[in-house]
Design a protein around this motif. Structure first.
Motif, short mmCIF file in Angstrom:
data_model
loop_
_atom_site.label_atom_id
_atom_site.label_comp_id
_atom_site.label_asym_id
_atom_site.label_seq_id
_atom_site.Cartn_x
_atom_site.Cartn_y
_atom_site.Cartn_z
N ASP A 186 32.93 -20.65 -7.00
CA ASP A 186 33.43 -21.61 -6.00
C ASP A 186 32.35 -21.98 -5.00
O ASP A 186 32.19 -23.16 -4.64
CB ASP A 186 34.63 -21.02 -5.26
CG ASP A 186 35.88 -20.89 -6.13
OD1 ASP A 186 35.91 -21.48 -7.23
OD2 ASP A 186 36.82 -20.18 -5.71
N ALA A 187 31.58 -20.98 -4.56
CA ALA A 187 30.58 -21.22 -3.52
C ALA A 187 29.41 -22.07 -4.03
O ALA A 187 29.01 -23.04 -3.38
CB ALA A 187 30.07 -19.90 -2.96
N VAL A 188 28.87 -21.72 -5.20
CA VAL A 188 27.70 -22.46 -5.68
C VAL A 188 28.09 -23.86 -6.14
O VAL A 188 27.31 -24.80 -5.99
CB VAL A 188 26.95 -21.70 -6.79
CG1 VAL A 188 26.45 -20.36 -6.27
CG2 VAL A 188 27.80 -21.50 -8.03
N GLY A 189 29.31 -24.00 -6.68
CA GLY A 189 29.75 -25.32 -7.11
C GLY A 189 29.96 -26.29 -5.97
O GLY A 189 29.87 -27.51 -6.16
N ALA A 190 30.26 -25.75 -4.78
CA ALA A 190 30.55 -26.60 -3.62
C ALA A 190 29.33 -26.80 -2.71
O ALA A 190 29.42 -27.53 -1.73
CB ALA A 190 31.69 -25.98 -2.81
N ASP A 191 28.22 -26.17 -3.02
CA ASP A 191 27.05 -26.21 -2.15
C ASP A 191 26.21 -27.46 -2.45
O ASP A 191 25.63 -27.58 -3.53
CB ASP A 191 26.20 -24.95 -2.37
CG ASP A 191 25.09 -24.80 -1.35
OD1 ASP A 191 24.63 -25.82 -0.81
OD2 ASP A 191 24.67 -23.65 -1.10
N PRO A 192 26.10 -28.40 -1.51
CA PRO A 192 25.36 -29.64 -1.78
C PRO A 192 23.85 -29.45 -1.89
O PRO A 192 23.15 -30.36 -2.33
CB PRO A 192 25.71 -30.53 -0.57
CG PRO A 192 26.06 -29.56 0.52
CD PRO A 192 26.69 -28.39 -0.16
N SER A 193 23.36 -28.28 -1.51
CA SER A 193 21.92 -28.03 -1.61
C SER A 193 21.52 -27.55 -3.00
O SER A 193 20.33 -27.33 -3.26
CB SER A 193 21.48 -26.99 -0.57
OG SER A 193 21.95 -25.69 -0.92
N LEU A 194 22.52 -27.40 -3.89
CA LEU A 194 22.27 -26.90 -5.23
C LEU A 194 22.75 -27.89 -6.28
O LEU A 194 23.70 -28.63 -6.06
CB LEU A 194 23.03 -25.57 -5.45
CG LEU A 194 22.82 -24.47 -4.42
CD1 LEU A 194 23.79 -23.32 -4.68
CD2 LEU A 194 21.38 -23.97 -4.44
N LEU A 195 22.09 -27.89 -7.42
CA LEU A 195 22.55 -28.61 -8.61
C LEU A 195 23.01 -27.55 -9.60
O LEU A 195 22.20 -26.72 -10.03
CB LEU A 195 21.43 -29.45 -9.20
CG LEU A 195 21.77 -30.30 -10.44
CD1 LEU A 195 22.87 -31.30 -10.12
CD2 LEU A 195 20.53 -31.03 -10.94
N THR A 196 24.30 -27.56 -9.95
CA THR A 196 24.90 -26.44 -10.68
C THR A 196 25.65 -26.91 -11.92
O THR A 196 26.42 -27.87 -11.87
CB THR A 196 25.89 -25.68 -9.77
OG1 THR A 196 25.20 -25.22 -8.61
CG2 THR A 196 26.51 -24.49 -10.49
N VAL A 197 25.42 -26.22 -13.04
CA VAL A 197 26.13 -26.48 -14.29
C VAL A 197 26.50 -25.13 -14.92
O VAL A 197 25.65 -24.24 -15.01
CB VAL A 197 25.28 -27.29 -15.29
CG1 VAL A 197 26.02 -27.45 -16.62
CG2 VAL A 197 24.92 -28.65 -14.73
N ILE A 198 27.77 -24.98 -15.35
CA ILE A 198 28.19 -23.79 -16.08
C ILE A 198 28.17 -24.11 -17.58
O ILE A 198 28.84 -25.04 -18.02
CB ILE A 198 29.60 -23.32 -15.67
CG1 ILE A 198 29.65 -22.98 -14.18
CG2 ILE A 198 30.02 -22.09 -16.50
CD1 ILE A 198 31.04 -22.59 -13.69
N LEU A 199 27.40 -23.33 -18.33
CA LEU A 199 27.37 -23.49 -19.78
C LEU A 199 28.33 -22.50 -20.42
O LEU A 199 28.29 -21.31 -20.10
CB LEU A 199 25.96 -23.24 -20.31
CG LEU A 199 24.84 -24.14 -19.80
CD1 LEU A 199 23.52 -23.73 -20.44
CD2 LEU A 199 25.13 -25.60 -20.09
N PRO A 200 29.21 -22.96 -21.34
CA PRO A 200 30.14 -22.04 -22.00
C PRO A 200 29.47 -21.28 -23.13
O PRO A 200 29.93 -21.27 -24.27
CB PRO A 200 31.24 -22.98 -22.50
CG PRO A 200 30.53 -24.27 -22.76
CD PRO A 200 29.45 -24.36 -21.71
N LEU A 201 28.37 -20.62 -22.81
CA LEU A 201 27.59 -19.84 -23.78
C LEU A 201 27.95 -18.37 -23.62
O LEU A 201 27.88 -17.84 -22.51
CB LEU A 201 26.10 -20.06 -23.53
CG LEU A 201 25.14 -19.24 -24.39
CD1 LEU A 201 25.14 -19.77 -25.81
CD2 LEU A 201 23.73 -19.28 -23.80
N ARG A 202 28.36 -17.72 -24.72
CA ARG A 202 28.80 -16.33 -24.69
C ARG A 202 29.85 -16.15 -23.59
O ARG A 202 30.93 -16.71 -23.66
CB ARG A 202 27.62 -15.38 -24.49
CG ARG A 202 26.62 -15.38 -25.63
CD ARG A 202 25.48 -14.42 -25.44
NE ARG A 202 25.83 -13.04 -25.73
CZ ARG A 202 25.76 -12.05 -24.85
NH1 ARG A 202 25.33 -12.28 -23.63
NH2 ARG A 202 26.08 -10.82 -25.21
#
Length: 212
Positions: A186-202
Motif C-alpha cells: 500500500d505504501a510504495v504503490g501510493a508514493d509519488p516519488s517512486l515508480l512501482t510495478v508488481i510482477l506476478p512471478l513466483r
C-alpha cells in the motif's frame, strides 16, 4: 501460475548454470525452508536486471543460502560489488564456504547482522540496486531504512509481495507477515516519488525505481 506453465517458461529461458543447479539441489536437501531459494526463473531475472542496471554497488537484504547473491553477482559489471546481509548467524559458515569457493564470491561482501541496525552505517545514495527478501513483518520499516541509501534513479526489488495470494484475499488469516506485506504494498504503490510495478512471478516480485 500453474506448474505446467512454470515448467514451460523455465524450459524456454536461459538455462540455469550448473553450479547454481547444484547449489539449489543442496539447499533442498540440507536447508530448512528451501522454498526461500530464488530458483531458476527468478535467478535468471535477477542476473538480467542486474546486468541492465549495471550498478557500481548493489545490496541484498536476506542472503539465506546464497543463491540469489550469486545471481546478482553474476550480473554485476567488472569492479562492482554486492553487500549482502543475513541475520541468521547459523548460516554464516555455510555462506562463507560457498563464497570462498565461488569465483563470483570475490564480488560479494557478507554481513551477518540485523539489517535495520547495519543499514545506517552505509553512506547515503551509495547503492544503485537493492534486492529485499527480509522479515515480511517489517518490510515497510526495512524499505524506509533502505530508501535513503539508494541513488536517484536506482532500483529496489522486493520479493514475496503477493504472499501466496493472501494480500488480495479478504478471507485470509490476518497473520503478521500478510499484514506487513500489505502495509508495504500500500505504501510504495501510493508514493509519488517512486515508480512501482508488481510482477506476478513466483510469489510476487515488486520492481521499484526511486525517481530522480
Amino acid at each position: 501460475m500453474t506448474e505446467d506453465l512454470e515448467s514451460y517458461i523455465e524450459s524456454r529461458v536461459s538455462p540455469e548454470p550448473e553450479r547454481l543447479a547444484a547449489l539449489r539441489r543442496d539447499i533442498n536437501l540440507r536447508c530448512l525452508y528451501p522454498r526461500m531459494c530464488s530458483g531458476h526463473l527468478q535467478g535468471r531475472l535477477l542476473t538480467l536486471l542486474t546486468s541492465m542496471v549495471a550498478p557500481a554497488r548493489a545490496l541484498e537484504i536476506g542472503t539465506y543460502a546464497g543463491y540469489s547473491a550469486l545471481c546478482i553477482a553474476e550480473g554485476l559489471p567488472e569492479g562492482s560489488t554486492l553487500d549482502t546481509i543475513e541475520i541468521d548467524d547459523e548460516m554464516e559458515p555455510r555462506l562463507r564456504r560457498l563464497f570462498a569457493a565461488e569465483p563470483l564470491g570475490a564480488k560479494i561482501n557478507l554481513h551477518i547482522a540485523d539489517a535495520e541496525r547495519l543499514l545506517p552505517s552505509f553512506p547515503p545514495e551509495s547503492f544503485q540496486l537493492v534486492f529485499m527478501d527480509a522479515d515480511k513483518r517489517r518490510y515497510l520499516e526495512t524499505f524506509r531504512a533502505v530508501l535513503p541509501l539508494v541513488a536517484p534513479g536506482g532500483f529496489i526489488l522486493a520479493d514475496n509481495t503477493l504472499w501466496d495470494g493472501k494480500v488480495a484475499d479478504p478471507q485470509a488469516k490476518p497473520d503478521p507477515q500478510t499484514a506487513g506485506i500489505r502495509r508495504f504494498n500500500d505504501a510504495v504503490g501510493a508514493d509519488p516519488s517512486l515508480l512501482t510495478v508488481i510482477l506476478p512471478l513466483r510469489d510476487g516480485l515488486t520492481l521499484i525505481q526511486k525517481k530522480k
